[in-house]
Design a protein around this motif. Structure first.
Motif, PDB file in Angstrom:
ATOM      1  N   THR A 170      28.273  41.341  53.297  1.00 18.29           N
ATOM      2  CA  THR A 170      29.205  40.998  52.233  1.00 18.29           C
ATOM      3  C   THR A 170      28.673  39.832  51.404  1.00 18.29           C
ATOM      4  O   THR A 170      27.742  39.127  51.823  1.00 18.29           O
ATOM      5  CB  THR A 170      30.574  40.602  52.806  1.00 18.29           C
ATOM      6  N   ALA A 171      29.286  39.629  50.246  1.00 18.80           N
ATOM      7  CA  ALA A 171      28.898  38.506  49.396  1.00 18.80           C
ATOM      8  C   ALA A 171      29.189  37.185  50.084  1.00 18.80           C
ATOM      9  O   ALA A 171      28.441  36.210  49.921  1.00 18.80           O
ATOM     10  CB  ALA A 171      29.640  38.585  48.060  1.00 18.80           C
TER      11      ALA A 171
ATOM     12  N   SER B 182      35.912  44.445  40.027  1.00 17.08           N
ATOM     13  CA  SER B 182      35.483  45.466  40.980  1.00 17.08           C
ATOM     14  C   SER B 182      36.596  45.803  41.967  1.00 17.08           C
ATOM     15  O   SER B 182      36.851  46.979  42.265  1.00 17.08           O
ATOM     16  CB  SER B 182      34.238  44.993  41.740  1.00 17.08           C
ATOM     17  N   LYS B 183      37.275  44.781  42.466  1.00 17.29           N
ATOM     18  CA  LYS B 183      38.355  45.009  43.426  1.00 17.29           C
ATOM     19  C   LYS B 183      39.503  45.788  42.795  1.00 17.29           C
ATOM     20  O   LYS B 183      40.074  46.696  43.408  1.00 17.29           O
ATOM     21  CB  LYS B 183      38.857  43.670  43.972  1.00 17.29           C
TER      22      LYS B 183
ATOM     23  N   GLY C  69      32.882  33.785  45.708  1.00 17.39           N
ATOM     24  CA  GLY C  69      33.494  34.764  44.821  1.00 17.39           C
ATOM     25  C   GLY C  69      32.936  34.777  43.426  1.00 17.39           C
ATOM     26  O   GLY C  69      33.357  35.587  42.584  1.00 17.39           O
TER      27      GLY C  69
ATOM     28  N   ASN D 219      31.995  49.013  42.509  1.00 18.56           N
ATOM     29  CA  ASN D 219      31.138  47.834  42.505  1.00 18.56           C
ATOM     30  C   ASN D 219      30.389  47.741  41.182  1.00 18.56           C
ATOM     31  O   ASN D 219      29.375  48.409  40.971  1.00 18.56           O
ATOM     32  CB  ASN D 219      30.144  47.894  43.667  1.00 18.56           C
TER      33      ASN D 219
ATOM     34  N   GLN E  96      33.852  40.122  40.350  1.00 20.79           N
ATOM     35  CA  GLN E  96      34.336  40.563  41.657  1.00 20.79           C
ATOM     36  C   GLN E  96      35.780  41.051  41.569  1.00 20.79           C
ATOM     37  O   GLN E  96      36.136  42.084  42.149  1.00 20.79           O
ATOM     38  CB  GLN E  96      34.234  39.426  42.678  1.00 20.79           C
TER      39      GLN E  96
ATOM     40  N   THR F  49      30.559  35.413  40.166  1.00 19.94           N
ATOM     41  CA  THR F  49      29.788  36.562  39.703  1.00 19.94           C
ATOM     42  C   THR F  49      28.320  36.430  40.095  1.00 19.94           C
ATOM     43  O   THR F  49      27.674  37.417  40.465  1.00 19.94           O
ATOM     44  CB  THR F  49      29.910  36.698  38.173  1.00 19.94           C
TER      45      THR F  49
ATOM     46  N   VAL G  45      27.884  37.563  43.645  1.00 21.27           N
ATOM     47  CA  VAL G  45      28.037  39.013  43.735  1.00 21.27           C
ATOM     48  C   VAL G  45      26.769  39.723  43.254  1.00 21.27           C
ATOM     49  O   VAL G  45      26.297  40.678  43.879  1.00 21.27           O
ATOM     50  CB  VAL G  45      29.258  39.473  42.913  1.00 21.27           C
TER      51      VAL G  45
END
Length: 348
Positions: free
Chosen positions: A63-64, A311-312, A16, A317, A308, A18, A21
């Motif tokens: 995905t990340a 962004s969520k 998670g 994004n 992240q 940065t 990401v």
């Protein structure tokens, strides 16, 4: 384009973060990515700078989290490359995490970041300016209008007088450190413990005493700035409100704080505008600013986190415009070879 991400330690990275990401977004856009750590640099007898780099697999991850798992498997098989093969070196380590346990590693990113920049690699953020930001004294170079009143000392008597001058309610924290480590709120409830708080911080260095900003009771706002301006997509800003738990003054997410959506108003934009000239002058490409009311509590120029979460909460994004901005810088550097120094190019 090859982007190298410099981190403290592969074992302490997280899906998670940065960094993860950004690295995942870079691969999604077709770029090569590698990770390097403090012990991975090598300067050979020919004065060539090499690194032992861990490359992300060529297969794109959806995905990340998938990307992070793939990077974990790549950790055991580093490849040695000339730093000149790297287009961009992103310094994403937190020096304070190495200050006590690995003092030799604390400034390695800055030292070799300078060497990489001298060899034509774009280094973000600018390593010369990062060397000035190695502790929180750098914070004092920002405009006084946006800073809470601050005292820096090792004398207990100075701290006590400062507390008295501010009605007995102040914040104490170390000059060096991050992530809410050793942060204390001094108030009427614990005034008798101020000696222990001072001793706990002074044991490792200087003490920062900061006037308490009442708006902090509602949490602080983490706002990302890129190229000196608030990072946004359309009308959505890369920002969130960090609210501390009931039994902890720290709003840092990993310290128990929670993230909430926040509306960025003219007040926060004014704060960002006031510090923009300093960020531009220092070549600070990507930073995280912690805002309370009309004051900034901290400017994270090394490894700003929570991208992240931003962004969520916003449903977009924010890594996309960051990597796009880096692509643009590399294009400028290739088209105008030697015309711009690293600090200037970092914020173009």
């Amino acid at each position: 384009m090859l982007i190298a991400f410099f981190v403290n330690d592969m074992e302490t990275e997280h899906p998670g973060y940065t960094t993860t990401v950004l690295a995942h977004e870079a691969t999604r856009r077709g770029h090569r990515v590698c990770y390097i750590t403090p012990g991975d640099f090598m300067l050979n007898p020919q004065d060539e700078l090499h690194v032992h780099a861990r490359f992300a697999p060529t297969k794109k991850a959806r995905t990340a989290s998938e990307f992070f798992k793939a990077m974990q498997s790549a950790e055991q098989d580093p490849a040695t490359i000339d730093i000149c093969e790297v287009d961009v070196l992103m310094l994403r380590s937190d020096p304070s995490l190495d200050a006590q346990s690995r003092p030799w590693a604390e400034g390695v990113g800055i030292i070799f970041g300078r060497a990489a920049a001298a060899r034509g690699v774009l280094v973000l953020n600018d390593p010369d300016s990062l060397s000035l930001a190695i502790n929180k004294l750098y914070f004092q170079s920002y405009p006084e209008a946006v800073r809470a009143e601050t005292l820096i000392t090792k004398f207990a008597s100075d701290v006590k007088q400062f507390a008295k001058d501010h009605g007995g309610k102040i914040i104490l924290k170390p000059l060096q450190g991050s992530g809410g480590q050793s942060v204390f709120l001094v108030g009427s409830e614990n005034a008798l413990n101020i000696n222990q708080m001072i001793e706990a911080i002074a044991r490792d260095g200087y003490i920062i005493a900061q006037a308490y900003v009442p708006a902090a009771a509602k949490g602080d706002i983490r706002l990302f700035l890129m190229n000196g301006r608030p990072l946004q997509i359309g009308k959505k800003f890369a920002a969130l409100r960090r609210v501390s738990s009931k039994d902890d003054i720290r709003s840092n997410i990993h310290a128990g704080g929670t993230a909430e959506a926040v509306e960025i108003t003219e007040k926060e934009l004014r704060v960002a505008e006031l510090i923009r000239p300093k960020l531009i002058a220092d070549g600070m490409f990507l930073v995280g600013v912690d805002i309370v009311g009309e004051k900034i509590l901290e400017v994270n120029v090394f490894s700003p986190g929570n991208l992240q979460s931003c962004s969520k909460l916003a449903g977009v994004n924010f890594a996309t415009p960051i990597i796009a901005a880096i692509e643009r810088k590399v294009e400028i550097a290739m088209e105008f070879t030697g015309n711009f120094d690293n600090r200037t190019l970092a914020v173009m």
